[in-house]
Design a protein around this motif. Structure first.
Motif, short mmCIF file in Angstrom:
data_model
loop_
_atom_site.label_atom_id
_atom_site.label_comp_id
_atom_site.label_asym_id
_atom_site.label_seq_id
_atom_site.Cartn_x
_atom_site.Cartn_y
_atom_site.Cartn_z
N PRO A 92 46.06 36.34 50.71
CA PRO A 92 45.27 35.91 49.55
C PRO A 92 43.81 36.39 49.59
O PRO A 92 43.28 36.83 48.56
CB PRO A 92 45.34 34.39 49.62
CG PRO A 92 46.60 34.10 50.37
CD PRO A 92 46.74 35.23 51.35
N MET A 93 43.17 36.33 50.74
CA MET A 93 41.77 36.79 50.82
C MET A 93 41.70 38.30 50.60
O MET A 93 40.80 38.79 49.92
CB MET A 93 41.15 36.43 52.17
CG MET A 93 40.87 34.94 52.34
SD MET A 93 39.68 34.31 51.14
CE MET A 93 38.23 35.18 51.61
N ARG A 95 43.73 40.03 48.82
CA ARG A 95 43.96 40.26 47.38
C ARG A 95 42.67 40.08 46.60
O ARG A 95 42.40 40.83 45.65
CB ARG A 95 45.04 39.32 46.87
CG ARG A 95 46.42 39.64 47.43
CD ARG A 95 47.49 38.76 46.87
NE ARG A 95 47.66 39.14 45.47
CZ ARG A 95 48.26 38.39 44.57
NH1 ARG A 95 48.73 37.20 44.90
NH2 ARG A 95 48.39 38.81 43.33
N GLU A 96 41.87 39.09 47.00
CA GLU A 96 40.58 38.88 46.34
C GLU A 96 39.66 40.07 46.57
O GLU A 96 38.94 40.50 45.67
CB GLU A 96 39.93 37.60 46.83
CG GLU A 96 40.59 36.35 46.29
CD GLU A 96 39.89 35.07 46.76
OE1 GLU A 96 38.65 35.12 46.97
OE2 GLU A 96 40.59 34.05 46.90
N ALA A 99 40.79 42.86 44.39
CA ALA A 99 40.39 42.57 43.01
C ALA A 99 38.90 42.85 42.81
O ALA A 99 38.50 43.42 41.77
CB ALA A 99 40.72 41.12 42.65
N ASP A 100 38.08 42.49 43.79
CA ASP A 100 36.64 42.78 43.70
C ASP A 100 36.39 44.28 43.68
O ASP A 100 35.53 44.77 42.95
CB ASP A 100 35.89 42.13 44.86
CG ASP A 100 35.80 40.62 44.74
OD1 ASP A 100 36.09 40.08 43.64
OD2 ASP A 100 35.46 39.97 45.75
N GLU A 129 48.45 45.29 43.29
CA GLU A 129 47.61 44.52 42.38
C GLU A 129 47.53 45.13 40.98
O GLU A 129 47.22 44.43 40.03
CB GLU A 129 46.20 44.37 42.95
CG GLU A 129 46.13 43.52 44.20
CD GLU A 129 46.68 42.11 44.00
OE1 GLU A 129 46.33 41.47 42.99
OE2 GLU A 129 47.47 41.66 44.84
#
Length: 168
Positions: A92-93, A95-96, A99-100, A129
């Motif tokens: 999850p981190m 993926r963030e 995304a950033d 993603e």
């Protein structure tokens, strides 16, 4: 209720039947034929994708299944993602972070470092993603990748790669 009541009807046997992993393919057409309509959207041919799915469903991890299909492991992971399998090398981190990076808030170098993955794993995470699984293709492989009456993650747990465990 006592222990003897709970144990009533239990019997001991000398051998255990090995049921294996239950798979059901409810279709009559060969998998490669069912994947043909999606050839343009796949990173490999329908025949290679079918070989990949067969090897993956038989218990091989992503990299080994790709080698059986004679395609690069990254293409194998992308193909499995397009079929709805979880193959992202980041959690999850991560993926963030991806995304950033996709939003232009981080440089690629910073994003790769923060995600704590290799360049190749980062590229796969970015693909995951930015590409949704293909609905019709997911249905085409559903029988080959499904497990009846048991939780797929539990039954195939050893074959599924977790974050950072993709073998290329």
């Amino acid at each position: 209720m006592g222990l003897s009541d709970i144990a009533a009807g239990i019997e001991v046997v000398d051998e255990q039947r090995d049921g294996g992993v239950a798979t059901v393919d409810r279709t009559d057409d060969p998998l490669a034929d069912r994947l043909a309509p999606f050839a343009e959207a796949l990173p490999c041919s329908p025949a290679e994708a079918a070989a990949l799915v067969d090897a993956y469903a038989a218990g091989k991890h992503v990299g080994a299944a790709a080698r059986v299909a004679d395609i690069p492991p990254t293409d194998g992971a992308k193909t499995l993602h397009l079929f709805g399998e979880h193959v992202s090398p980041v959690g999850p981190m991560g993926r963030e972070v991806v995304a950033d990076w996709l939003a232009g808030e981080l440089s690629r170098t910073e994003a790769v470092e923060l995600a704590a993955v290799s360049d190749r794993e980062f590229a796969l995470a970015a693909f995951v993603e930015t590409h949704d699984p293909i609905d019709g293709a997911m249905e085409a492989v559903e029988g080959a990748l499904s497990v009846d009456d048991v939780d797929k993650r539990e039954a195939l747990g050893e074959t599924m790669d977790g974050p950072g465990e993709l073998e290329f």
